[in-house]
Every structure is written in C-alpha cells, then in structure tokens.
Scaffold this active site. Structure first.
Site, short mmCIF file in Angstrom:
data_model
loop_
_atom_site.label_atom_id
_atom_site.label_comp_id
_atom_site.label_asym_id
_atom_site.label_seq_id
_atom_site.Cartn_x
_atom_site.Cartn_y
_atom_site.Cartn_z
N HIS A 137 42.57 39.27 41.10
CA HIS A 137 42.71 40.72 40.96
C HIS A 137 44.16 41.14 41.15
CE1 HIS A 137 40.59 44.71 40.90
NE2 HIS A 137 41.81 45.07 41.28
N HIS A 153 47.56 43.51 38.83
CA HIS A 153 47.88 44.38 37.70
C HIS A 153 49.33 44.16 37.27
CE1 HIS A 153 44.29 46.54 39.01
NE2 HIS A 153 44.85 46.70 40.20
N ASP A 160 45.19 42.01 44.81
CA ASP A 160 45.32 43.42 44.45
C ASP A 160 46.79 43.82 44.29
OD1 ASP A 160 44.36 45.88 43.69
OD2 ASP A 160 44.05 46.63 45.73
#
Length: 294
Positions: free
Chosen positions: A34, A36, A248
């Site tokens: 996870h 981005h 994250d």
C-alpha cells in the site's frame, strides 16, 4: 485556484530518510502492499473535491523507500487526489513491471481496450473509497465486483469499519476476493467490541483480506501507536494467511507529522510476535494475492 481549493489543507512531506525495522529483520521477498505516487499540476491535476493537498511523491522516492526498508516489491494504490486519472501510477507500473503492481480507480463503462491496457500495465485490483474526496463509492459495488471478476482482479475498500455491518451481506456475496484497508480505518477509541470491528473480524475470518497498516490513522494515543496492538492481533488471529503489510507511503493527511517507516515496521513486532506469521504477512500472502513470482 478557487477559494475552496486554496483552503484545502496541505500535507507535510514524508520522512526523507526511511529505514527498516530495528527489532527484527524483514524477510527476503517482502512486499509493501500500500503506497501512492503523486504528481502535481499542471501535469497531474488534483481533483477539486479532494480532502487534502499532498506533496509530490515521485516514483524514484518510493523505490528508494522500498530499497531502504528491505522490500523486494510494492503495490501502488491510485491516490484519491488524482481521482480516476491513473496515468502516473500506470506509467510507474510500466517502468517497473517486475517490481510493482497496481490498484486502479476507474469509472464504470471504460472501453475494453482501456481495461486491457490497465491489466497489461500491472493493475490487479480496483479500489472503492468512501473516506476521502475524489474516490469512487459503494453505490455500484456489485457492478465493480462483476467487472473485477471479468478482468481477473480483486477489490479493495477504504471504509470505516463502523460502516460495515449493513454492508456485510453485500460484501459476502461478491464474486471476487476483497481487501479492507488500514484495519478498517476505525479509531481505537471505538473499542474491540464495536459492532463494526467485530463485523470486520468476521469478514476476515470468512475469507476477506485486510491490511494491517495505517497505525497512525487509527491510533488515538499517538506514537508509538501501542493502542493498535490488540486490533492488529485480533485480525491476524482471525486469518494470518490473509493479512498484508502496507507502508501507506507517503503518509498523506498525517497531520501530526508523517511517521518514520522504520517505526511502523518496528510496531509489527508487537502486532505479530511470531516470526513464521510475520513471513506470511510480509512475503507469502502478498505474493499470492498480487501475483508476484515466488
């Protein structure tokens, strides 16, 4: 820039010097499931209904974080601020075909050629998100489930676990696997006996996957996030074979300051004390779900 977008709060930048854990060794073949990549205007516009304004998070910095923390592979999740514009994520996947996989955010009704291009690039799942502006919600859950089945993908959900009880039957009927982000993104103050968290545990026990991640999002006590330990243990005990690690990165909307990745990794020693279970969590489970070679 409109008055509304100018007022959207800007996120602090992530830790510039990431490192691995100090309490154990990350097993070989570990996967960060996870993270981005984020671009900035004008090349990569930000949606006006976003919940925050992020810093740039280019692919090179993410890959450097993987190297610094001992992760062989990574999974990029389309960030909410780019809405359904998956270009940056897809370009990053194509440049790193062996190392990365992706989770896209798309509208229904894309032409077959665009779906095929996403799959060819390394997209393996679709994300639905009801917590941050710019996401796709659950109104068309069944249609996304059917599409995912057709494409050989799974679904991923960003949802507060307290929203799960009325949805549980719909989720249980999905024709594809699904993953719940960040331990259900529910504050620890709600307690282990909260009906939403109990529903999440039941779903995981019955076949759902869950990311044991986002401690800084669910903790009410703050660093070192010890109040998350019983929640992570309850989920891991429910299905150690379906729990996943996620950094994250770049820790958007971490308003108290982005946590060092090494500290988040150290917390895993308390979440999952057993070394064999940690190997499932870091290596075997994600390699199986995301299709990385053994």
């Amino acid at each position: 820039m409109t008055e509304t977008t100018a007022a959207i709060r800007a996120c602090p930048a992530p830790d510039p010097n990431p490192s691995g854990p100090s309490r154990y060794a990350v097993p070989a073949g570990a996967v960060d499931t996870h993270a981005h990549v984020i671009g900035l205007p004008p090349d990569y516009p930000l949606v006006e209904d976003r919940s925050y304004t992020p810093p740039a998070a280019p692919a090179g910095r993410y890959l450097a974080m993987l190297d610094a923390t001992g992760m062989r592979n990574g999974v990029l999740v389309q960030v909410s601020v780019h809405g359904t514009d998956n270009r940056l994520m897809v370009d990053t996947l194509r440049a790193n075909r062996e190392r990365l996989r992706g989770v896209a955010v798309i509208p229904l009704g894309l032409p077959d050629r665009e779906l095929a291009a996403l799959k060819e690039a390394g997209v393996v799942a679709l994300r639905l998100n009801v917590l941050f502006g710019g996401g796709v919600g659950f109104e068309d859950l069944e249609s996304y489930g059917a599409l995912a089945r057709e494409m050989g993908w799974h679904l991923q959900f960003l949802v507060d676990a307290r929203q799960l009880p009325p949805m549980a039957q719909r989720l249980a009927r999905l024709p594809v696997p699904f993953v719940v982000d960040h331990m259900g993104h529910m504050p620890t103050s709600a307690g282990l006996d909260d009906p939403g968290f109990r529903t999440l545990v039941d779903l995981v026990r019955d076949g759902a996957w869950v990311k044991l991640s986002g401690a800084f999002r669910t903790s009410v006590a703050g660093a070192p996030f010890a109040d998350t330990i019983p929640f992570a243990r309850a989920l891991n005990d429910a299905a150690p074979e379906r729990c996943l690690w996620g950094s994250d990165w770049p820790h958007v909307a971490a308003w108290d300051g982005p946590p060092p990745v090494g500290d988040l990794l150290d917390l895993v020693a308390a979440w999952i004390p057993d070394e064999a279970r940690r190997r499932l969590y870091f290596v075997d489970n994600p390699r199986r779900l995301y299709g990385f070679p053994g």
